[in-house]
Structures are given as C-alpha cells and as structure tokens.
Enzyme design. Structure first.
Site, PDB file in Angstrom:
ATOM      1  N   THR A  72       0.829  -1.208   0.000  1.00 29.46           N
ATOM      2  CA  THR A  72       0.000   0.000   0.000  1.00 29.46           C
ATOM      3  C   THR A  72       0.861   1.254   0.000  1.00 29.46           C
ATOM      4  O   THR A  72       0.615   2.195  -0.776  1.00 29.46           O
ATOM      5  CB  THR A  72      -0.947  -0.004   1.216  1.00 29.46           C
ATOM      6  N   ASN A 151      -5.616  -9.449  -8.079  1.00 31.42           N
ATOM      7  CA  ASN A 151      -5.634 -10.203  -6.828  1.00 31.42           C
ATOM      8  C   ASN A 151      -6.856 -11.087  -6.685  1.00 31.42           C
ATOM      9  O   ASN A 151      -6.823 -12.086  -5.961  1.00 31.42           O
ATOM     10  CB  ASN A 151      -5.576  -9.238  -5.636  1.00 31.42           C
ATOM     11  N   HIS A 201       4.254  -9.784   2.388  1.00 28.42           N
ATOM     12  CA  HIS A 201       3.451 -10.893   2.924  1.00 28.42           C
ATOM     13  C   HIS A 201       2.763 -11.714   1.845  1.00 28.42           C
ATOM     14  O   HIS A 201       2.135 -12.725   2.144  1.00 28.42           O
ATOM     15  CB  HIS A 201       2.424 -10.365   3.931  1.00 28.42           C
ATOM     16  N   THR A 237      13.719   5.168  10.303  1.00 26.53           N
ATOM     17  CA  THR A 237      14.692   4.107  10.562  1.00 26.53           C
ATOM     18  C   THR A 237      14.223   2.791   9.956  1.00 26.53           C
ATOM     19  O   THR A 237      13.071   2.385  10.127  1.00 26.53           O
ATOM     20  CB  THR A 237      14.895   3.936  12.087  1.00 26.53           C
ATOM     21  N   CYS A 323     -23.617 -10.810   0.754  1.00 25.71           N
ATOM     22  CA  CYS A 323     -25.060 -10.697   0.590  1.00 25.71           C
ATOM     23  C   CYS A 323     -25.707 -10.334   1.915  1.00 25.71           C
ATOM     24  O   CYS A 323     -25.482 -10.988   2.922  1.00 25.71           O
ATOM     25  CB  CYS A 323     -25.635 -12.014   0.079  1.00 25.71           C
TER      26      CYS A 323
END
Length: 734
Positions: A72, A151, A201, A237, A323
């Site tokens: 992101t 994705n 990940h 950092t 739904c």
C-alpha cells in the site's frame, strides 16, 4: 479441526527459512543501520544484502530499490510521488477499473487536487484493451498505473505491451506487482516499467514490509519526510528485521520460481477439475490461460458466497460478494468484468500455495461440493445432503446477518410504514405513529391488550442460548411499555434439510425455559422452512389503559437511564469470527438472555415519562425515536455509557456488523457527535440484541431507581444523559 488454507492471495505464512534468517535480528543484531559502530554496521550490511536480493529477483540495480511498509505504501509513493513531482507537465493519470484499493483510492484522492483520472474498462476476463489505453492518452498524461496481475481473478495484464506503446512519450509507467511476485516472472527490464510495487506478505515474508522499484532517473515527490534514510527517498529508521525477511523471501522466490509456479498450477487445476465435474455450470472468472498459476475464482450460480464461506469449516477461502438482507455487495472487479449477478453473488476465490497438496485439494473439494449442494435450491440439487451432527454445528455459520443487526434498514422501514393507511379504530391506543415496538388495544376501561412480535437470526452458536436470547428480546417490548406478559407464540424459520431437528428442539427449549422464567407459557405458533434458521415470539400482555408507558413524553430536565451495557452487536460479530474467549462468549450470552422483568417491575414505582428498549436500531436509533416523538432535545455523556468489556477494542479493530453502519447513517442528521470520531459513533449506533431499557424520568426518581436496580444485582444501570429543552429531538454527544 485444522482448516485447509486456500487463501494465499490474501497472505502467505512466513517461510521457515525466512524466519530463521530473521531470528538473529530479533535476538542479537539490534543496531540502528545509521549508526557507525559495529552494531549499526551489522544492521546496515544486512539491509544492503536484502536490497541486493530484491534487486536480483527484479533484475535491476540495488540502488533502484526502496524499502517501504508494504504494498500500500509503495503504491501511494509511486502514484502520489509522480503526480506531485510532475504537476507542471500535466494532470492526467490512467489506471484500470480492476485495481486494488491501494491504487484506486489513491487516484480518487488525487482527484481532489485537480488531477484527472481515466479508469479503463476491462473485458470479460478482466484485462484492459490496448486500443482503449491508446485512445485515453492525452498530451497531459503523466502516469499510467496498471496492475501486473489481479488479486481476485488472477488475470495478467499486457504490461510489456503497454510499456512499448508509451515508449518515448514521456509518460511514467507504474505496476502493482503485489500478487505476481514469486508466482510469475517480474523482470522490470522485460516489463519495461518505471516503478513496481512489492508486498512482502504475498511471497512468504512478514506483513508490514514491502519495496518500491524506482528506475534510475525517475524523480518522485517524497511521501515520508525526515532524515535521509533510503537514499534520501523514504525517511524513517529501517525495519531491519523485516527487511532481512523480505530479502531472503525474494532470494528463495527467484531460485524456486519455476518449480513453485508449476506446483501452484497443478494443485489449482486439480481442485478446479473436481469442482467442475460436480458442478458443470460453475463459471471461471479471469483469463483461462493468462492468469496467475495459483488463482481460481469460481462463481456458483444461485448460491450466496458469504453463506458458503461461513459453512466451510474445513476450508479457508475468500468471498467475492457479501449478501445482506437488503443488498448484495459485489466486488468492483466482478462488476467491471460484467459478471452476471446470479453468478457474482456466489463467487469464491481459492488460491493455492507452497503448502497446498493434492490430498488437501481432494478433501477441500469434497467439503465445498457438499456445502454448495446444501445451499442450492432443492430443485437444482439432486444429491442428498448429509445433515450435520448437532454437536458439530455453529449456528451463526448458517445465517447472513446476526441477531437484530440483520433487520431492515431503519429509513427503509420508515418509508414503508408511511405508505400504510392511517388507523381509524379508536380502540387502538398505540399504533405505528411513534415507532413504538408494540401495539396496544383497549379491551375495557380498565384493561388493554399489548402485543409485540420479534424474531431474528442466530446471534450465538449454541441453539439453546439462541432460543433464550430471542425470547428475552421479544419479551422486552412488553416490559418497556410497563405491561405484564401473559402468553407467547413461537415463530420459526428452519432449514430442515441442512440442520437436524434436534437443533430446533434446543432452540425451542431455550425459549420455553426463558418464557417460564417470565411466568408465562408458549402456546404454539407457526413454522416455515427457511434457508437460514430464525426464531422469535409473538408476545401478548396486559396493562391498564392509563398506565401505558410509551417512547414519547420525555420533558426537559428528565434524565436518561440505561439498564444494560452496550456492545452485543459488535461482540456477536466477533464471536462469529472466532475472536473471543469462551468466558466472554458465556458472559455475552448471559447478558442477552437476561430478562428486563426486574427493571420493568421496579420502573413502575417511579414517575416514568417515556421508555423504550434498545435493540436493532442501536442506542441512538431508539433514542432518536424517543426524542423526536417527545419533541425534546437530549444530551448524552459518552463517558457514562456502560459497555461490555472488549467492545471498544473490537470496534477499534473494525469488527462492526452491517446493521450498525446502517444505524449510523439513519441517525447522522439528527446527532451532533462533537469531537467523537467514527469508532465512537459506531459504538453509539451498534445494533443491539436484547438490550436494556432506556428510560426518561425525573432525576430525583432516577437516583432512587438506580439504587433499587443495584440492590437487585442490575449493577451496570447508569444515568447516561439528560433532556435539555423542547425542540426537534436533536441529540448531542458530549
């Protein structure tokens, strides 16, 4: 039972070799990479080694890799960085209609700053048309951002072809490669991109780490400002521990790319074939060939995806649609691909990984097939469905909404009620005019009949407890009017071909035991066959016509007393997701099954001006009805509100039922939330099941009433606010 994991596109486990490489940086090597002493040097060398490992996977220079907090941030940095660094050259950006929110929402954000975004359509496979892209390019176009592979459906975009098309045009090209890295080749030279995003990940590295490839010579406006870390491109950092993990994961991915890709495809195709044999009319979403080797998006017609996911106890996968009782939320990707609604609503994404085996695929397929058949309309399912053993059943897995949170949206209900003809019977003392939860009919000068109906879907997994909670909830409306219940009738919806009748027996037993506690009998009722279990009661009561307590009548100076804590909607959602400990689940069940009998019996000893119970429309929804009907403004002290433990933590974590969001929208125009943020607003709007009584009464009476409640072990009862002045029923949160 351990679930078979088929959701590798959502996240991957950390590879054991990756974890072992990281461990010394957790235990021993803790230095700041910017420090010049030995501790810092070891960390610095580790970061640069990882940078080289990422660069080797992408076939670029180490200097072209910047570490980020994940995919992101990489997408944000790439798109915002190019946009703001090139405003003098143009303001037009091209992307696709199937991008991840980490791209789509960034583009929407940039529109607020004058940037113009073209969202390219896709074909039935989710792939853009090069001609559409060519036609969309303008003299002011500065950036194209098209994902490498989707994705949800796995379709691979023609990245190299796009790069060739715009070569020499002065347009920067970014691709979100979060899903493709480690599954297919992502050589940046072959792809021809200027920027490429990685999420750790997704390729067996930790969460919270990513990288952005920035081709040498490309200038970005900084996203993070501070010291000159990461070649003065990204301040902060370095996260040495996770950077080391990402580097090792990239090294492994490069070495085993071909073998892993073949394994993913083999397991995916085997699962697909078994399911296709069982259901010839299922639809494959995404391109049949130009698709990630591990991704299988399937649509099961006339089956609801979230119901299927809920009942797959042994399989972990993702739904492509949610739904609800009032709508079907289909993913933007499926919408862009124009997948028909009856297919889109039944879409499940299965994604295989390194840990997937052929045996797992067979076992998973068997459960998927059995569960799909149990959800199909009877006339379409020829095979007999095995009814589950009652000891294995989690009742919340057999419903879409939870408890009172599944009720119709308040504003829609109000619209319907307004279309009904007015009531002219003079013996009707309470009808629909003030949104009271019960109706009162005058029988004699000294006697009136109070009647209410309430039913809903399971809010806990235990059938007996569900029955008890539903009964307590139905009885609450009688108590809120100051009446005495006299008898009840069952109202039941039950999927008899899916659940054993022993489950229904337990539901009824719980309800009948609760009715007995209230001092009444259940004298029959009505049942229908339903796709999901539902239970409730029609309850009748008696009251003197002059002693009816309604939800109107509050006056300035009255205080508000709440007799039970809030949080059942949020916590019930957490129960369904398996996020609460057994002791808290037991506590919640007990609170919801507690009758409001004692609170009501004590209440009638005092001057009560208005009362309602707090249920599906939440605290603010029911208070709004009271304040509007009373034409009196009210102030609520947020700090005085009682919440069941863990409610606030779960709300902060985003564990919110859909009904709660609807409630918030319903009350928003009439509530001044002050400085209270969205989480607090949702807490106040949470859809309750079998909540407490909300009572408007003089303050001196309220103080005495609270003492009586506390003596009777109703310890959570509190004064939560005050009616301030005559008005339009506005609510202020302080």
């Amino acid at each position: 039972m351990k679930q078979i994991y088929l959701d590798y596109n959502a996240t991957t486990p950390i590879d054991k070799e990756v974890a072992n490489t990281m461990r010394p940086f957790l235990d021993d090597y803790f230095g700041n990479p910017s420090s010049s002493h030995t501790y810092g040097v070891k960390s610095k060398l580790a970061v640069e080694k990882a940078r080289m490992q990422v660069a080797q996977l992408l076939n670029c220079d180490s200097s072209e890799i910047v570490f980020t907090s994940g995919g992101t941030e990489s997408n944000n940095y790439a798109i915002k960085g190019i946009a703001f660094a090139n405003q003098d050259k143009g303001n037009h950006i091209i992307t696709s209609s199937v991008e991840h929110p980490a791209v789509f929402e960034v583009c929407k954000y940039l529109e607020r700053f004058g940037f113009e975004i073209t969202y390219l359509p896709v074909d039935e496979f989710g792939i853009i048309n090069i001609e559409d892209l060519k036609a969309a390019i303008r003299p002011t176009t500065i950036l194209i951002s098209i994902m490498h592979a989707n994705n949800e459906v796995g379709s691979i975009q023609p990245i190299a072809e796009i790069a060739e098309l715009i070569n020499g045009k002065g347009i920067y090209f970014h691709t979100d490669a979060a899903q493709s890295i480690g599954k297919i080749d992502a050589d940046v030279k072959s792809l021809g991109v200027d920027l490429l995003s990685i999420a750790g990940h997704k390729l067996y590295a930790p969460k919270g780490i990513g990288a952005l490839y920035i081709r040498n010579g490309v200038q970005l406006e900084k996203l993070m400002h501070g010291a000159d870390h990461e070649q003065n491109l990204r301040a902060g950092t370095e996260n040495v521990l996770e950077i080391v993990g990402l580097g090792k994961a990239c090294e492994i991915a490069k070495i085993n790319l071909k073998a892993n890709s073949q394994h993913y495809k083999k397991t995916r195709d085997y699962l697909h074939q078994i399911l296709k044999d069982a259901f010839p009319d299922i639809k494959l979403n995404g391109h049949p060939e130009m698709r990630l080797p591990n991704t299988l998006s399937l649509s099961f017609p006339r089956v609801e995806a979230n119901a299927l996911i809920d009942r797959l106890d042994g399989v972990a996968a993702s739904a492509g649609a949610a739904c609800h009782s009032e709508s079907i939320d289909v993913s933007t990707v499926l919408e862009a691909m124009l997948v028909p609604l009856d297919y889109a609503m039944g879409t499940i994404r299965f994604s295989t990984g390194r840990g997937s085996t052929m045996t797992d695929m067979k076992i998973a397929a068997e459960e998927i097939i059995a569960t799909v058949k149990s959800l199909m309309p009877k006339e379409e399912s020829s095979a007999k469905v095995d009814v589950r053993d009652s000891n294995e059943i989690k009742l919340t897995h057999y419903t879409h909404g939870l408890g009172c949170a599944c009720k119709l949206e308040p504003h829609k209900l109000e619209q319907v009620l307004k279309t009904l003809p007015a009531i002219f019977d003079p013996l009707v003392l309470v009808g629909t005019e003030t949104s009271d939860d019960a109706t009162v009919y005058k029988l004699t000068d000294d006697l009136a009949l109070v009647q209410t109906l309430d039913f809903f879907t399971p809010i806990v997994d235990d059938p007996y407890q569900f029955g008890a909670i539903a009964a307590a909830n139905a009885l609450s409306d009688i108590y809120a009017m100051g009446a005495k219940p006299i008898f009840a009738l069952n109202i039941v919806g039950f999927p008899k071909d899916i659940l054993p009748l022993s489950v229904l027996e337990q539901i009824l037993r719980g309800a009948h035991d609760k009715a007995k506690e209230a001092g009444i009998s259940v004298l029959g009722g009505h049942t229908i066959e339903d796709a999901e279990p539902k239970y409730g009661m029609v309850v009748s009561g008696l009251i003197h016509p002059n002693k009816i307590i309604r939800n109107k009548g509050a006056i300035p100076g009255d205080v508000l007393v709440l007799t039970k804590p809030l949080g059942t909607g949020i916590l019930s959602t957490a129960i369904k997701r398996g996020m609460l400990e057994a002791d808290l689940i037991k506590e919640i069940s007990q609170r919801m099954s507690e009758l409001n009998k004692t609170a009501a019996e004590l209440m009638i000893n005092y001057r009560v001006h208005a009362c309602t119970d707090v249920s599906g429309f939440g605290l603010l929804g029911h208070l709004r009805e009271m304040s509007k009907a009373s034409e009196c403004d009210v102030s609520i002290n947020f700090e005085q509100l009682p919440f069941i433990r863990e409610t606030k933590n779960m709300a902060t974590a985003g564990i919110i039922p859909g009904g709660t969001f609807n409630n918030l929208e319903y009350v928003r125009e009439d509530v001044d939330f002050g400085n209270h943020g969205r989480t607090d607003q949702l807490l106040l709007s949470d859809a309750q099941t079998s909540g407490g009584l909300l009572i408007a009464m003089p303050e001196e009476d309220a103080i005495k009433y609270l003492k009586d409640l506390h003596k009777s072990a109703i310890a959570d009862a509190k004064i939560i606010g005050k009616f301030t002045e005559q008005g339009k029923g506005k609510i202020k949160i302080v």
